[in-house]
Design a protein around this motif. Structure first.
Motif, PDB file in Angstrom:
ATOM      1  N   LEU A  51       0.892  -1.015  -0.062  1.00  0.00           N
ATOM      2  CA  LEU A  51      -0.153  -0.040  -0.016  1.00  0.00           C
ATOM      3  C   LEU A  51       1.081   1.158   0.077  1.00  0.00           C
ATOM      4  CD1 LEU A  51      -2.659   1.486   0.173  1.00  0.00           C
ATOM      5  CD2 LEU A  51      -2.426   1.489   2.919  1.00  0.00           C
ATOM      6  N   SER A  53       1.075   5.321  -0.147  1.00  0.00           N
ATOM      7  CA  SER A  53       0.229   6.422   0.236  1.00  0.00           C
ATOM      8  C   SER A  53       1.402   7.696   0.313  1.00  0.00           C
ATOM      9  CB  SER A  53      -0.242   6.739   1.662  1.00  0.00           C
ATOM     10  OG  SER A  53      -1.113   5.397   1.415  1.00  0.00           O
ATOM     11  N   HIS A  99      -3.655   7.108  -2.637  1.00  0.00           N
ATOM     12  CA  HIS A  99      -3.242   5.629  -1.878  1.00  0.00           C
ATOM     13  C   HIS A  99      -3.342   4.724  -3.354  1.00  0.00           C
ATOM     14  CE1 HIS A  99      -4.225   6.968   1.717  1.00  0.00           C
ATOM     15  NE2 HIS A  99      -5.506   7.361   1.458  1.00  0.00           N
ATOM     16  N   VAL A 101      -2.570   0.594  -4.267  1.00  0.00           N
ATOM     17  CA  VAL A 101      -2.196  -0.925  -3.858  1.00  0.00           C
ATOM     18  C   VAL A 101      -1.526  -1.415  -4.761  1.00  0.00           C
ATOM     19  CG1 VAL A 101      -3.102  -3.034  -2.744  1.00  0.00           C
ATOM     20  CG2 VAL A 101      -4.226  -1.003  -2.129  1.00  0.00           C
ATOM     21  N   LEU A 145       2.076  -5.701   2.482  1.00  0.00           N
ATOM     22  CA  LEU A 145       0.796  -6.539   2.935  1.00  0.00           C
ATOM     23  C   LEU A 145       1.282  -7.890   2.670  1.00  0.00           C
ATOM     24  CD1 LEU A 145      -1.522  -4.205   0.674  1.00  0.00           C
ATOM     25  CD2 LEU A 145      -0.760  -3.773   3.071  1.00  0.00           C
ATOM     26  N   THR A 150      -5.152  -8.861   4.789  1.00  0.00           N
ATOM     27  CA  THR A 150      -4.490  -7.456   4.880  1.00  0.00           C
ATOM     28  C   THR A 150      -4.665  -6.792   3.636  1.00  0.00           C
ATOM     29  OG1 THR A 150      -3.034  -8.378   6.594  1.00  0.00           O
ATOM     30  CG2 THR A 150      -2.598  -6.128   5.548  1.00  0.00           C
ATOM     31  N   LYS A 154      -6.701  -3.297   3.117  1.00  0.00           N
ATOM     32  CA  LYS A 154      -6.192  -2.321   2.697  1.00  0.00           C
ATOM     33  C   LYS A 154      -6.747  -1.791   1.200  1.00  0.00           C
ATOM     34  CE  LYS A 154      -3.558  -1.500   5.778  1.00  0.00           C
ATOM     35  NZ  LYS A 154      -3.886  -0.514   6.992  1.00  0.00           N
ATOM     36  N   TYR A 157     -10.017  -0.006   2.083  1.00  0.00           N
ATOM     37  CA  TYR A 157      -9.490   1.230   2.872  1.00  0.00           C
ATOM     38  C   TYR A 157      -9.048   2.261   1.523  1.00  0.00           C
ATOM     39  CZ  TYR A 157      -6.683   5.014   4.873  1.00  0.00           C
ATOM     40  OH  TYR A 157      -6.098   5.951   5.112  1.00  0.00           O
ATOM     41  N   ALA A 158      -8.528   2.056   0.862  1.00  0.00           N
ATOM     42  CA  ALA A 158      -8.282   2.781  -0.392  1.00  0.00           C
ATOM     43  C   ALA A 158      -9.459   3.297  -1.212  1.00  0.00           C
ATOM     44  CB  ALA A 158      -7.093   2.199  -1.300  1.00  0.00           C
ATOM     45  N   ASN A 161     -11.981   5.577   0.737  1.00  0.00           N
ATOM     46  CA  ASN A 161     -11.186   6.692   1.289  1.00  0.00           C
ATOM     47  C   ASN A 161     -12.004   8.334   0.725  1.00  0.00           C
ATOM     48  OD1 ASN A 161      -8.566   8.694   1.552  1.00  0.00           O
ATOM     49  ND2 ASN A 161      -8.711   6.605   2.776  1.00  0.00           N
TER      50      ASN A 161
END
Length: 186
Positions: A51, A53, A99, A101, A145, A150, A154, A157-158, A161
């Motif tokens: 990930l 950022s 972000h 991934v 990750l 996980t 993520k 999450y991204a 966002n």
């Protein structure tokens, strides 16, 4: 006069000796502890997901969505990924940070990140007529990750966002770069 420009040979020998003794610990013995200025080394392994950022300098809205910024972001990301063999799983560019991934099959994540951020900064600084730093001076955040839960966490999450930051009510309403639809459709 020539003698004023150059120290006598005895002074040159002394400074060389002082220089050699100052760096003697690098040639023999354990490495010194890391200082506040030096970051700890990262272990870069092939076949890992990360990930990534990064925030714009002073939290300025330099990635604010518009067709030119969106196009530059996607182009620079795709070019860097193709150059270094990176598989981008998901990316979201908000107004002051992004972000991403990605999967790194060959262990070239640092080169990919450096090239992507450098080319995007040059492109958008030229677009905006800027000459200063584009990115925040703090270290780039890229987290390895380690397992599938996980990675999924993520990705979620991204993807959400812009909703989490109360910018839009639904993910698909975000006008900036957002590749969730591409991830879902393959």
């Amino acid at each position: 006069p020539p003698s004023a420009r150059r120290p006598p040979s005895s002074a040159r020998r002394t400074s060389r000796a002082a220089h050699a003794s100052a760096f003697a610990h690098f040639r023999a013995g354990p490495l010194p502890a890391f200082s506040a200025r030096m970051s700890a080394p990262r272990q870069i392994l092939p076949g890992q997901c990360y990930l990534l950022s990064r925030r714009c300098t002073q939290r300025q809205l330099l990635l604010q969505p518009c067709p030119e910024v969106n196009n530059a972001f996607v182009y620079c990301l795709a070019e860097a990924a193709a150059r270094f063999g990176i598989v981008v799983l998901l990316t979201v560019a908000e107004a002051n940070h992004h972000h991403t991934v990605f999967y790194d099959p060959d262990g070239r994540a640092p080169q990919f990140i450096e090239h992507f951020h450098r080319t995007l900064a040059r492109c958008l600084n030229a677009f905006r007529g800027r000459y200063e730093n584009f990115w925040n001076s703090s270290a780039v955040s890229y987290v390895r990750l380690l397992d599938l839960p996980t990675i999924i966490a993520k990705l979620v999450y991204a993807a959400i966002n812009p909703v989490k930051d109360h910018l839009v009510a639904r993910v698909h309403h975000w006008p900036g770069v957002h590749t969730l639809a591409a991830l879902r459709t393959g």
